[in-house]
Design an enzyme around this catalytic site. Structure first.
Site, PDB file in Angstrom:
ATOM      1  N   MET A 248      44.341  41.252  52.979  1.00  0.00           N
ATOM      2  CA  MET A 248      43.796  40.733  51.733  1.00  0.00           C
ATOM      3  C   MET A 248      44.005  41.753  50.631  1.00  0.00           C
ATOM      4  SD  MET A 248      39.682  41.183  52.429  1.00  0.00           S
ATOM      5  CE  MET A 248      39.227  40.610  50.781  1.00  0.00           C
ATOM      6  N   CYS A 249      43.758  41.348  49.394  1.00  0.00           N
ATOM      7  CA  CYS A 249      43.904  42.259  48.249  1.00  0.00           C
ATOM      8  C   CYS A 249      43.071  41.684  47.107  1.00  0.00           C
ATOM      9  CB  CYS A 249      45.375  42.402  47.860  1.00  0.00           C
ATOM     10  SG  CYS A 249      46.192  40.832  47.498  1.00  0.00           S
ATOM     11  N   GLY A 250      43.599  41.689  45.872  1.00  0.00           N
ATOM     12  CA  GLY A 250      42.867  41.132  44.747  1.00  0.00           C
ATOM     13  C   GLY A 250      43.019  39.630  44.637  1.00  0.00           C
ATOM     14  N   TRP A 279      40.049  39.054  47.302  1.00  0.00           N
ATOM     15  CA  TRP A 279      38.793  39.563  46.752  1.00  0.00           C
ATOM     16  C   TRP A 279      38.308  38.762  45.546  1.00  0.00           C
ATOM     17  CZ3 TRP A 279      35.183  42.215  48.867  1.00  0.00           C
ATOM     18  CH2 TRP A 279      34.131  42.695  48.078  1.00  0.00           C
TER      19      TRP A 279
END
Length: 296
Positions: A248-250, A279
């Site tokens: 996952m990331c932004g 996120w």
């Protein structure tokens, strides 16, 4: 869990692919995208200079236009329509690149694979290609004749929804069954630094480990070599290759850099999934008790 791998292709190998005899077309895809606080314009840069015969994949355009989150995967119908407008064929060999080197291109490559396109390669990478002084195209871009691109496949194992993700991270026993990797900067992960999107809390999901995407890249944003990545994965992060992995990331873009790095060293035998909303979705929908501040 999805076990599809994103294949890396050096500039030299790309040139070799162009000269090889094949019944399929080789089509470069410029998947450049920049963070909202970056003034660069990827569409304008594409119009100015690009790999010969390139087409532009707009990450801000090819998405679920019914979602309030930035880069959620489009529907199968939306994807087919967008690729038809780009003049692509299902049997094309696609060479995905972005101008930074390896930033948004892995997300574009993953998207094509998720919708069942078989021949997808990631150029490793555009800055390296430029050092060879290979040909570039600077003439005015001509929009292609539309085709009938028709995929009937969506790899649901490649992507994780909020409901699936929250079910895992909210259960201490379930999250022990996964490697959960967060590609954002360490300061955003710990909650010490703010998110680039106003009003969004920083922090991380329970059970997640911090692996900023920059750590799997080296000079000119080339992916680290296999021994260096293996040291990072096994010795520093101590990841368990028998566990399933979630990245996952932004907004689901740089998470695909981690997936590509893991693919390149064979760390995908148990499968890798991208949490699509990442996120930006999680911080808005998860309860405060499921947003962790501080170090792992």
């Amino acid at each position: 869990m999805s076990k599809r791998s994103i294949q890396l292709l050096s500039p030299l190998s790309y040139r070799g692919l162009l000269s090889a005899r094949s019944t399929s077309r080789v089509i470069p895809i410029d998947g450049s995208w920049y963070m909202p606080n970056n003034p660069r314009n990827p569409k304008l840069e594409f119009q100015t200079e690009r790999l010969p015969n390139s087409k532009f994949f707009d990450l801000d355009g090819v998405k679920d236009d019914q979602s309030s989150y930035p880069h959620m995967l489009p529907s199968l119908e939306q994807f087919n329509t967008a690729m038809s407008q780009l003049g692509l064929r299902k049997d094309d060999k696609l060479i995905i690149y972005d101008r930074v080197g390896n930033f948004s291109a892995p997300r574009v490559a993953w998207t094509f694979q998720t919708f069942g396109h078989d021949n997808v390669y990631l150029l490793n990478n555009f800055p390296s290609y430029q050092t060879f002084a290979y040909p570039m195209e600077t003439k005015e871009y001509q929009h292609p004749e539309p085709t009938e691109y028709k995929s009937t496949e969506f790899d649901s194992d490649a992507v994780l929804s909020f409901e699936q993700f929250i079910d895992i991270v909210s259960d201490s026993a379930k999250r022990q069954e996964y490697n959960i990797l967060d590609a954002r900067s360490y300061g955003r992960f710990t909650g010490e630094d703010p998110e680039p999107r106003a009003g969004l809390s920083s922090g991380h999901a329970p059970g997640a480990k911090s692996l900023p995407f920059s750590k799997v890249l080296g000079l000119n944003n080339l992916f680290l070599d296999k021994p260096s990545l293996q040291t990072l994965i096994h010795d520093q992060l101590k990841l368990d290759q028998d566990k399933r992995t979630i990245v996952m990331c932004g907004t689901g873009v740089t998470a695909c850099i981690l997936k590509t790095a893991l693919d390149s060293v064979g760390f995908n035998k148990a499968g890798i999934q991208v949490y699509d909303g990442s996120w930006t979705e999680y911080a808005q929908r998860a309860g405060e008790d499921l947003i962790v501040k501080g170090k792992e």
